[in-house]
Write a protein that holds these residues in place. Structure first.
Motif, mmCIF file in Angstrom:
data_model
loop_
_atom_site.group_PDB
_atom_site.id
_atom_site.type_symbol
_atom_site.label_atom_id
_atom_site.label_comp_id
_atom_site.label_asym_id
_atom_site.label_seq_id
_atom_site.Cartn_x
_atom_site.Cartn_y
_atom_site.Cartn_z
ATOM 1 N N ILE A 96 1.350 12.995 5.556
ATOM 2 C CA ILE A 96 2.417 13.211 4.528
ATOM 3 C C ILE A 96 3.186 11.870 4.340
ATOM 4 C CG2 ILE A 96 4.427 14.449 3.922
ATOM 5 C CD1 ILE A 96 3.242 16.753 4.981
ATOM 6 N N LEU A 97 3.761 11.228 5.741
ATOM 7 C CA LEU A 97 4.671 10.220 5.874
ATOM 8 C C LEU A 97 4.069 9.032 5.084
ATOM 9 C CD1 LEU A 97 6.183 10.702 9.315
ATOM 10 C CD2 LEU A 97 7.200 11.265 6.849
ATOM 11 N N ASP A 98 2.409 8.735 5.254
ATOM 12 C CA ASP A 98 1.881 7.682 4.814
ATOM 13 C C ASP A 98 1.978 7.609 3.254
ATOM 14 O OD1 ASP A 98 0.126 5.408 5.536
ATOM 15 O OD2 ASP A 98 -1.252 6.418 4.407
ATOM 16 N N ARG A 99 2.099 8.707 2.564
ATOM 17 C CA ARG A 99 2.361 8.677 1.166
ATOM 18 C C ARG A 99 3.772 8.292 0.721
ATOM 19 N NH1 ARG A 99 -1.705 11.583 2.794
ATOM 20 N NH2 ARG A 99 -3.758 11.669 1.548
ATOM 21 N N LEU A 100 4.480 8.249 1.642
ATOM 22 C CA LEU A 100 5.909 7.862 1.178
ATOM 23 C C LEU A 100 6.556 6.332 0.853
ATOM 24 C CD1 LEU A 100 8.174 10.398 3.423
ATOM 25 C CD2 LEU A 100 7.062 10.873 1.210
ATOM 26 N N GLY A 120 9.528 5.214 12.403
ATOM 27 C CA GLY A 120 9.747 3.769 12.411
ATOM 28 C C GLY A 120 8.397 3.177 13.091
ATOM 29 N N ASP A 121 7.206 4.114 13.307
ATOM 30 C CA ASP A 121 6.292 3.614 13.980
ATOM 31 C C ASP A 121 5.429 2.328 13.114
ATOM 32 O OD1 ASP A 121 4.658 6.577 15.481
ATOM 33 O OD2 ASP A 121 6.340 5.294 16.256
ATOM 34 N N ASP A 122 5.018 1.296 14.027
ATOM 35 C CA ASP A 122 4.543 -0.007 13.323
ATOM 36 C C ASP A 122 3.302 0.409 12.581
ATOM 37 O OD1 ASP A 122 6.287 -1.319 14.522
ATOM 38 O OD2 ASP A 122 5.032 -2.309 16.132
ATOM 39 N N HIS A 123 2.538 1.600 12.616
ATOM 40 C CA HIS A 123 1.177 1.476 12.152
ATOM 41 C C HIS A 123 1.619 2.353 10.642
ATOM 42 C CE1 HIS A 123 2.091 5.983 12.985
ATOM 43 N NE2 HIS A 123 1.254 6.314 12.090
ATOM 44 N N LEU A 124 2.875 2.570 10.277
ATOM 45 C CA LEU A 124 3.360 3.215 9.059
ATOM 46 C C LEU A 124 3.758 1.872 8.269
ATOM 47 C CD1 LEU A 124 4.967 6.691 9.749
ATOM 48 C CD2 LEU A 124 3.102 6.221 8.272
ATOM 49 N N TRP A 125 4.423 1.071 8.939
ATOM 50 C CA TRP A 125 5.137 -0.175 8.284
ATOM 51 C C TRP A 125 4.006 -1.245 7.999
ATOM 52 C CZ3 TRP A 125 9.462 0.131 5.607
ATOM 53 C CH2 TRP A 125 10.228 1.439 6.002
ATOM 54 N N GLU A 126 3.144 -1.066 9.034
ATOM 55 C CA GLU A 126 2.055 -2.562 8.762
ATOM 56 C C GLU A 126 1.464 -2.519 7.367
ATOM 57 O OE1 GLU A 126 -1.504 -4.444 11.163
ATOM 58 O OE2 GLU A 126 -0.682 -2.639 11.793
ATOM 59 N N LYS A 127 1.216 -1.150 6.952
ATOM 60 C CA LYS A 127 0.458 -0.981 5.472
ATOM 61 C C LYS A 127 1.494 -1.655 4.646
ATOM 62 C CE LYS A 127 -1.408 2.311 2.521
ATOM 63 N NZ LYS A 127 -1.841 4.021 2.321
ATOM 64 N N ARG A 128 2.682 -1.068 4.646
ATOM 65 C CA ARG A 128 3.713 -1.366 3.485
ATOM 66 C C ARG A 128 4.173 -2.946 3.373
ATOM 67 N NH1 ARG A 128 3.472 3.403 5.046
ATOM 68 N NH2 ARG A 128 4.186 5.265 3.552
ATOM 69 N N MET A 129 4.076 -3.555 4.947
ATOM 70 C CA MET A 129 4.276 -4.875 5.096
ATOM 71 C C MET A 129 3.360 -5.789 4.337
ATOM 72 S SD MET A 129 5.791 -7.595 6.223
ATOM 73 C CE MET A 129 7.206 -7.094 7.251
ATOM 74 N N LYS A 130 2.098 -5.381 4.508
ATOM 75 C CA LYS A 130 0.811 -5.986 4.133
ATOM 76 C C LYS A 130 0.847 -5.900 2.526
ATOM 77 C CE LYS A 130 -4.300 -6.458 4.438
ATOM 78 N NZ LYS A 130 -5.350 -5.929 5.029
ATOM 79 N N GLN A 131 1.286 -4.945 1.962
ATOM 80 C CA GLN A 131 1.107 -4.707 0.527
ATOM 81 C C GLN A 131 2.104 -5.593 -0.318
ATOM 82 O OE1 GLN A 131 1.647 -0.455 0.123
ATOM 83 N NE2 GLN A 131 -0.406 -0.054 0.164
ATOM 84 N N LYS A 132 3.508 -5.570 0.361
ATOM 85 C CA LYS A 132 4.300 -6.439 -0.359
ATOM 86 C C LYS A 132 4.593 -7.766 0.010
ATOM 87 C CE LYS A 132 9.144 -5.879 -2.208
ATOM 88 N NZ LYS A 132 10.205 -5.088 -2.362
ATOM 89 N N TRP A 133 4.578 -8.151 1.418
ATOM 90 C CA TRP A 133 4.612 -9.240 1.939
ATOM 91 C C TRP A 133 3.709 -10.107 2.542
ATOM 92 C CZ3 TRP A 133 9.348 -11.110 0.739
ATOM 93 C CH2 TRP A 133 10.441 -9.985 0.158
ATOM 94 N N GLY A 134 2.716 -9.301 2.520
ATOM 95 C CA GLY A 134 1.404 -10.003 3.226
ATOM 96 C C GLY A 134 0.886 -11.556 2.874
ATOM 97 N N LYS A 135 1.160 -11.571 1.272
ATOM 98 C CA LYS A 135 0.606 -13.091 0.977
ATOM 99 C C LYS A 135 1.828 -14.076 1.103
ATOM 100 C CE LYS A 135 -2.236 -11.200 -2.630
ATOM 101 N NZ LYS A 135 -2.353 -11.375 -4.282
ATOM 102 N N LEU A 136 2.889 -13.799 1.642
ATOM 103 C CA LEU A 136 4.006 -14.639 1.735
ATOM 104 C C LEU A 136 4.171 -14.908 3.218
ATOM 105 C CD1 LEU A 136 6.773 -13.717 -0.961
ATOM 106 C CD2 LEU A 136 4.992 -15.612 -1.113
ATOM 107 N N MET A 137 3.675 -14.074 3.932
ATOM 108 C CA MET A 137 4.120 -14.033 5.554
ATOM 109 C C MET A 137 3.075 -15.084 6.062
ATOM 110 S SD MET A 137 6.867 -12.581 6.139
ATOM 111 C CE MET A 137 7.572 -13.367 4.543
ATOM 112 N N GLY A 138 3.072 -16.226 6.080
ATOM 113 C CA GLY A 138 2.352 -17.097 6.859
ATOM 114 C C GLY A 138 2.659 -17.365 8.285
ATOM 115 N N ASP A 139 1.876 -18.290 9.066
ATOM 116 C CA ASP A 139 2.479 -18.713 10.365
ATOM 117 C C ASP A 139 3.838 -19.030 10.689
ATOM 118 O OD1 ASP A 139 -0.240 -17.835 11.044
ATOM 119 O OD2 ASP A 139 -1.034 -19.704 11.308
#
Length: 391
Positions: A96-100, A120-139
């Motif tokens: 359920i939380l994964d769909r929020l 606050g678990d990382d596995h929930l926010w890793e997906k959201r980080m990749k969707q919105k910020w993944g292309k801008l988060m370089g090294d």
């Protein structure tokens, strides 16, 4: 008065549990077992809309006689009883939380301490980080975040230990065992507060605009003619109200450009400082028609910017594919077709075998060359092609 009543009930339940362990249980024991479980659930879930006095005044015969709540979820559904969110299995809750959305996850985290930890678990926010910020988060952007974390630790005031509340301070340590959430027994790795280095903290720092991170901006200064089809290093931050970015360009650092849309921002394809010459590894493979990016700067006091161009035929070549030997020549012609024919910015020639940095103070300095292999990179550059030829 309420505190005395709660104290008396808790003490009574403790005595009953000790006495019943040695004697045969009376027929009304399941009702008391459910009552104790209900009290624990009532305090744990903070169901303030139910009154303790309403529970005490209700006849025990109307209370379901089930001492194993986790096992009888289906029976409670058949009887029409309501099941809270925390009664769901862990996998169902996470589904359920994964769909929020991120905003909904933050709201859900304010419900109780257990949901705060789960949301606050990382596995929930890793997906959201990749969707919105993944292309801008370089090294470079990741390194900036890791450097930002120690600053947050120093500037953030010390967090006091979690308050135990009225119940724990009044009844003592044994009461903590009663009101401790069931999930704390399953997993001791849950954390009671948001770690500074978590992915959620990183996401919220980007979303709030508090974190400036390194990136590159196409057509700086709102597409000024002097920067057409170029991409320069900058420190950027996000403005959630406009869904755009602000940028501070190097080395000036003070001039800020506003209202930069997402299409104009990218992560640096090569992780090097803006003043460092890129060592090209594609010069031997360049041939006419290849799309390239080349480092260029006006003088050696400035940083490099990346400029879009193509590999052209040498002047001695007629352009005929069957007779072209440009790929076998030590010299490579670079053409920038956004400038008019005859412009000093239109064309330059570099040596593919001994190229380092070539140019002068009048025409600028050409640095490393990067060949574009991906069609999406070329298409993105073409989106910024000017409406008219530049002089």
């Amino acid at each position: 008065m309420l505190y005395l009543l709660i104290s008396f009930l808790s003490f009574l339940l403790l005595l009953l549990s000790k006495s019943f362990s040695r004697k045969r249980l009376p027929p009304w024991e399941p009702n008391m077992s459910f009552l104790s479980a209900f009290l624990v659930s009532w305090f744990h879930k903070r169901s303030l809309h139910l009154s303790l006095f309403q529970v005490l005044n209700s006849p025990l015969k109307n209370i379901p006689c089930s001492s194993k709540l986790d096992k009888n979820v289906e029976e409670e559904l058949k009887e029409g009883s309501s099941i809270g969110l925390l009664d769901l299995p862990e996998l169902a809750l996470e589904s359920i939380l994964d769909r929020l959305s991120p905003a909904e996850l933050c709201k859900m985290a304010t419900v109780c301490s257990h949901l705060r930890d789960v949301c606050g678990d990382d596995h929930l926010w890793e997906k959201r980080m990749k969707q919105k910020w993944g292309k801008l988060m370089g090294d470079s952007a990741r390194q900036e975040w890791h450097m930002h974390m120690p600053h947050r630790r120093k500037s953030k005031p010390s967090i006091p230990s979690q308050k135990r509340g009225l119940l724990s301070s009044y009844f003592g340590g044994w009461c903590l065992v009663l009101i401790r959430p069931k999930s704390e027994y399953k997993s001791k790795s849950r954390r009671s507060c948001l770690p500074i280095g978590s992915i959620k903290a990183w996401y919220l720092s980007l979303e709030s605009g508090k974190l400036w991170f390194p990136a590159q901006v196409y057509n700086r200064q709102n597409g000024h003619a002097g920067f057409m089809l170029s991409c320069y290093d900058a420190q950027v931050c996000y403005d959630s109200q406009t869904d755009m970015f602000r940028a501070r360009y190097l080395p000036q650092g003070r001039a800020i450009e506003e209202d930069i849309d997402w299409n104009r921002v990218r992560a640096a394809p090569i992780d090097i400082p803006p003043r460092v010459l890129h060592v090209s590894d594609c010069l031997a493979d360049l041939k006419p028609g290849d799309h390239i990016e080349v480092q260029w700067r006006k003088s050696k006091e400035f940083s490099y910017g990346w400029w879009f161009g193509v590999v052209a035929h040498l002047e001695a070549c007629d352009g005929n594919v069957n007779n072209c030997h440009c790929c076998c020549n030590d010299m490579v012609a670079l053409e920038f077709a956004q400038y008019s024919v005859g412009s000093r910015w239109r064309r330059t020639v570099i040596n593919r075998t001994s190229h380092k940095e070539e140019g002068n103070e009048g025409d600028g300095y050409y640095g490393g060359v990067r060949k574009l292999y991906k069609s999406e990179e070329i298409t993105r550059w073409m989106c910024f092609w000017p409406n008219r030829v530049l002089e």
